[in-house]
Design a protein around this motif. Structure first.
Motif, PDB file in Angstrom:
ATOM      1  N   PRO A 157       0.804  -1.234   0.000  1.00  0.00           N
ATOM      2  CA  PRO A 157       0.000   0.000   0.000  1.00  0.00           C
ATOM      3  C   PRO A 157       0.836   1.283   0.000  1.00  0.00           C
ATOM      4  O   PRO A 157       0.431   2.276  -0.609  1.00  0.00           O
ATOM      5  CB  PRO A 157      -0.814  -0.110   1.301  1.00  0.00           C
ATOM      6  CG  PRO A 157      -0.957  -1.572   1.522  1.00  0.00           C
ATOM      7  CD  PRO A 157       0.348  -2.168   1.057  1.00  0.00           C
ATOM      8  N   LEU A 158       1.995   1.267   0.648  1.00  0.00           N
ATOM      9  CA  LEU A 158       2.861   2.448   0.630  1.00  0.00           C
ATOM     10  C   LEU A 158       3.305   2.771  -0.798  1.00  0.00           C
ATOM     11  O   LEU A 158       3.366   3.948  -1.186  1.00  0.00           O
ATOM     12  CB  LEU A 158       4.094   2.223   1.509  1.00  0.00           C
ATOM     13  CG  LEU A 158       3.903   2.348   3.023  1.00  0.00           C
ATOM     14  CD1 LEU A 158       5.184   1.959   3.754  1.00  0.00           C
ATOM     15  CD2 LEU A 158       3.488   3.765   3.404  1.00  0.00           C
ATOM     16  N   HIS A 159       3.604   1.750  -1.568  1.00  0.00           N
ATOM     17  CA  HIS A 159       4.022   1.976  -2.953  1.00  0.00           C
ATOM     18  C   HIS A 159       2.835   2.348  -3.837  1.00  0.00           C
ATOM     19  O   HIS A 159       2.968   3.179  -4.751  1.00  0.00           O
ATOM     20  CB  HIS A 159       4.739   0.734  -3.498  1.00  0.00           C
ATOM     21  CG  HIS A 159       6.096   0.524  -2.903  1.00  0.00           C
ATOM     22  ND1 HIS A 159       6.282  -0.119  -1.695  1.00  0.00           N
ATOM     23  CD2 HIS A 159       7.330   0.896  -3.316  1.00  0.00           C
ATOM     24  CE1 HIS A 159       7.573  -0.145  -1.404  1.00  0.00           C
ATOM     25  NE2 HIS A 159       8.229   0.456  -2.379  1.00  0.00           N
ATOM     26  N   GLU A 160       1.694   1.765  -3.560  1.00  0.00           N
ATOM     27  CA  GLU A 160       0.495   2.137  -4.308  1.00  0.00           C
ATOM     28  C   GLU A 160       0.135   3.599  -4.068  1.00  0.00           C
ATOM     29  O   GLU A 160      -0.345   4.286  -4.977  1.00  0.00           O
ATOM     30  CB  GLU A 160      -0.663   1.217  -3.909  1.00  0.00           C
ATOM     31  CG  GLU A 160      -0.483  -0.210  -4.386  1.00  0.00           C
ATOM     32  CD  GLU A 160      -1.537  -1.156  -3.869  1.00  0.00           C
ATOM     33  OE1 GLU A 160      -1.757  -2.209  -4.504  1.00  0.00           O
ATOM     34  OE2 GLU A 160      -2.144  -0.848  -2.813  1.00  0.00           O
ATOM     35  N   GLU A 161       0.397   4.066  -2.876  1.00  0.00           N
ATOM     36  CA  GLU A 161       0.157   5.481  -2.562  1.00  0.00           C
ATOM     37  C   GLU A 161       1.085   6.370  -3.377  1.00  0.00           C
ATOM     38  O   GLU A 161       0.693   7.461  -3.815  1.00  0.00           O
ATOM     39  CB  GLU A 161       0.394   5.711  -1.063  1.00  0.00           C
ATOM     40  CG  GLU A 161       0.166   7.141  -0.581  1.00  0.00           C
ATOM     41  CD  GLU A 161      -1.298   7.550  -0.601  1.00  0.00           C
ATOM     42  OE1 GLU A 161      -1.562   8.769  -0.598  1.00  0.00           O
ATOM     43  OE2 GLU A 161      -2.170   6.658  -0.607  1.00  0.00           O
ATOM     44  N   GLN A 162       2.307   5.915  -3.616  1.00  0.00           N
ATOM     45  CA  GLN A 162       3.258   6.704  -4.390  1.00  0.00           C
ATOM     46  C   GLN A 162       2.828   6.882  -5.842  1.00  0.00           C
ATOM     47  O   GLN A 162       3.108   7.912  -6.445  1.00  0.00           O
ATOM     48  CB  GLN A 162       4.656   6.061  -4.352  1.00  0.00           C
ATOM     49  CG  GLN A 162       5.437   6.349  -3.085  1.00  0.00           C
ATOM     50  CD  GLN A 162       6.901   5.998  -3.239  1.00  0.00           C
ATOM     51  OE1 GLN A 162       7.255   4.883  -3.582  1.00  0.00           O
ATOM     52  NE2 GLN A 162       7.763   6.961  -2.990  1.00  0.00           N
ATOM     53  N   VAL A 163       2.173   5.881  -6.408  1.00  0.00           N
ATOM     54  CA  VAL A 163       1.840   5.945  -7.836  1.00  0.00           C
ATOM     55  C   VAL A 163       0.424   6.458  -8.111  1.00  0.00           C
ATOM     56  O   VAL A 163       0.075   6.694  -9.267  1.00  0.00           O
ATOM     57  CB  VAL A 163       1.994   4.569  -8.525  1.00  0.00           C
ATOM     58  CG1 VAL A 163       3.388   3.998  -8.300  1.00  0.00           C
ATOM     59  CG2 VAL A 163       0.934   3.596  -8.044  1.00  0.00           C
ATOM     60  N   LYS A 164      -0.383   6.636  -7.064  1.00  0.00           N
ATOM     61  CA  LYS A 164      -1.802   6.912  -7.297  1.00  0.00           C
ATOM     62  C   LYS A 164      -2.059   8.203  -8.063  1.00  0.00           C
ATOM     63  O   LYS A 164      -3.060   8.309  -8.785  1.00  0.00           O
ATOM     64  CB  LYS A 164      -2.577   6.909  -5.975  1.00  0.00           C
ATOM     65  CG  LYS A 164      -2.381   8.132  -5.099  1.00  0.00           C
ATOM     66  CD  LYS A 164      -3.287   8.068  -3.879  1.00  0.00           C
ATOM     67  CE  LYS A 164      -3.194   9.350  -3.063  1.00  0.00           C
ATOM     68  NZ  LYS A 164      -4.102   9.304  -1.883  1.00  0.00           N
ATOM     69  N   ASN A 165      -1.187   9.195  -7.947  1.00  0.00           N
ATOM     70  CA  ASN A 165      -1.397  10.464  -8.650  1.00  0.00           C
ATOM     71  C   ASN A 165      -0.603  10.558  -9.946  1.00  0.00           C
ATOM     72  O   ASN A 165      -0.614  11.596 -10.616  1.00  0.00           O
ATOM     73  CB  ASN A 165      -1.033  11.635  -7.735  1.00  0.00           C
ATOM     74  CG  ASN A 165      -1.990  11.752  -6.559  1.00  0.00           C
ATOM     75  OD1 ASN A 165      -3.195  11.569  -6.709  1.00  0.00           O
ATOM     76  ND2 ASN A 165      -1.451  12.045  -5.377  1.00  0.00           N
ATOM     77  N   SER A 166       0.094   9.472 -10.300  1.00  0.00           N
ATOM     78  CA  SER A 166       0.896   9.486 -11.523  1.00  0.00           C
ATOM     79  C   SER A 166       0.020   9.171 -12.736  1.00  0.00           C
ATOM     80  O   SER A 166      -0.810   8.256 -12.694  1.00  0.00           O
ATOM     81  CB  SER A 166       2.018   8.447 -11.437  1.00  0.00           C
ATOM     82  OG  SER A 166       2.945   8.792 -10.423  1.00  0.00           O
ATOM     83  N   VAL A 167       0.220   9.916 -13.785  1.00  0.00           N
ATOM     84  CA  VAL A 167      -0.505   9.645 -15.034  1.00  0.00           C
ATOM     85  C   VAL A 167      -0.072   8.299 -15.594  1.00  0.00           C
ATOM     86  O   VAL A 167      -0.876   7.551 -16.157  1.00  0.00           O
ATOM     87  CB  VAL A 167      -0.239  10.772 -16.057  1.00  0.00           C
ATOM     88  CG1 VAL A 167      -0.883  10.434 -17.402  1.00  0.00           C
ATOM     89  CG2 VAL A 167      -0.762  12.103 -15.525  1.00  0.00           C
ATOM     90  N   HIS A 168       1.211   7.992 -15.428  1.00  0.00           N
ATOM     91  CA  HIS A 168       1.757   6.720 -15.916  1.00  0.00           C
ATOM     92  C   HIS A 168       2.444   6.030 -14.739  1.00  0.00           C
ATOM     93  O   HIS A 168       3.673   6.014 -14.665  1.00  0.00           O
ATOM     94  CB  HIS A 168       2.760   6.942 -17.047  1.00  0.00           C
ATOM     95  CG  HIS A 168       2.256   7.846 -18.132  1.00  0.00           C
ATOM     96  ND1 HIS A 168       1.298   7.452 -19.046  1.00  0.00           N
ATOM     97  CD2 HIS A 168       2.560   9.127 -18.437  1.00  0.00           C
ATOM     98  CE1 HIS A 168       1.036   8.456 -19.865  1.00  0.00           C
ATOM     99  NE2 HIS A 168       1.795   9.483 -19.523  1.00  0.00           N
TER     100      HIS A 168
END
Length: 311
Positions: free
Chosen positions: A270-281
């Motif tokens: 979940p910590l890594h999913e939080e990092q990518v959640k606002n990324s377009v890619h």
């Protein structure tokens, strides 16, 4: 009773002298081995002048796109450790492996191991090589340094790829590490003994005996040197500094994360999913394996990277 105490004192004295003698032998043998191994360590890559020091860099492969590899904390010989990954990458990419100060065949340094200094030094090495367009791929703590790097040089970095990369908000970074004790182990030669009789971390992995022997010698050379000791001292500060930093929204962001990470942190994925959640890619891919995913999952890493970048 007096005779008993005399015998006891003599026994304690003999044991004490034996321990001192053994420590002296370990100390002397360590000095001799260090001298011998200096001549046995095989040089690879090229040395780039950075801040009046020499940083070791290897360039392999002839692909149109460039990938810059950054190691995790304490990886004694990064380029050799990345060997399975480099072999999978080089048919498709030009691969640049950076060994920061204190790592691999690079010089040691007494310059503060802040994120800012480490990132600036890596960038200076790439500038000296005239490399100004590349993907950044980093293992473990390179996730912290990479986060700072991609925000400082957004016009150079085309994507960030994490290999079980560190996250600023992960637990345990306020731990007080026994750095002086670790340094003492190295100075006395006890660290060499511990390394000698420890389980082989590369057993059963795709590394030949010569490579494993080189890694062992370089590990003895770099074990908690000035650079890595200072880096460990600064680790809490570097994580705190990164807490409010995010990856650029438009930067392609691919994070490979170990599927079962109870040993690191229960909410690791979940910590890594939080990092990518606002990324377009942005994408998180879980893989079975330990923290060093590139030891056993290099083929999957490269296959997924190519697919991700193609899309």
């Amino acid at each position: 009773m007096k005779k008993f105490f005399r015998i006891l004192l003599k026994t304690i004295a003999v044991i004490g002298l034996t321990i001192v003698l053994l420590l002296a032998i370990v100390f002397i043998v360590n000095i001799i081995c260090n001298k011998i191994e200096q001549g046995k360590i095989e040089h690879y890559g090229q040395l780039i002048t950075v801040n009046e020091g020499k940083m070791n860099v290897t360039i392999q492969g002839k692909g149109a796109e460039t990938i810059v590899l950054l190691p995790g904390f304490g990886t004694a010989a990064p380029t050799l450790d990345f060997k399975p990954l480099i072999e999978e990458l080089t048919p498709h990419y030009r691969v640049v492996s950076i060994e920061p100060f204190g790592y691999g065949l690079s010089d040691d340094t007494d310059k503060e191991r802040s994120t800012d200094n480490i990132v600036s030094e890596i960038h200076e090495a790439l500038q000296a090589l005239k490399i100004d367009r590349y993907m950044l791929m980093g293992h473990s703590i390179a996730g912290i340094y990479g986060l700072d790097y991609v925000n400082k040089y957004p016009n150079e970095v085309t994507a960030f790829v994490g290999i079980d990369s560190s996250v600023p908000t992960q637990d345990g970074m306020d731990t007080k590490f026994p750095i002086k004790s670790l340094q003492l182990l190295k100075k006395t030669g006890i660290a060499r003994v511990l390394i000698k009789f420890s389980d082989d971390p590369y057993a059963g992995l795709p590394y030949d005996d010569d490579t494993k022997e080189q890694i062992r010698m370089i590990t003895n050379k770099n074990f908690y040197n000035t650079s890595t000791s200072n880096e460990l001292t600064n680790i809490e500060m570097n994580f705190i500094a990164a807490k409010n930093v995010t990856f650029p929204k438009d930067l392609p962001l691919l994070l490979f994360v170990q599927a079962k990470s109870e040993g690191i942190e229960k909410n690791w994925i979940p910590l890594h999913e939080e990092q990518v959640k606002n990324s377009v890619h942005g994408k998180v891919i879980t893989l079975d394996g330990d923290h060093y995913l590139h030891h056993t999952r290099s083929q999957e890493i490269v296959e997924n990277l190519k697919e991700f970048m193609d899309n």
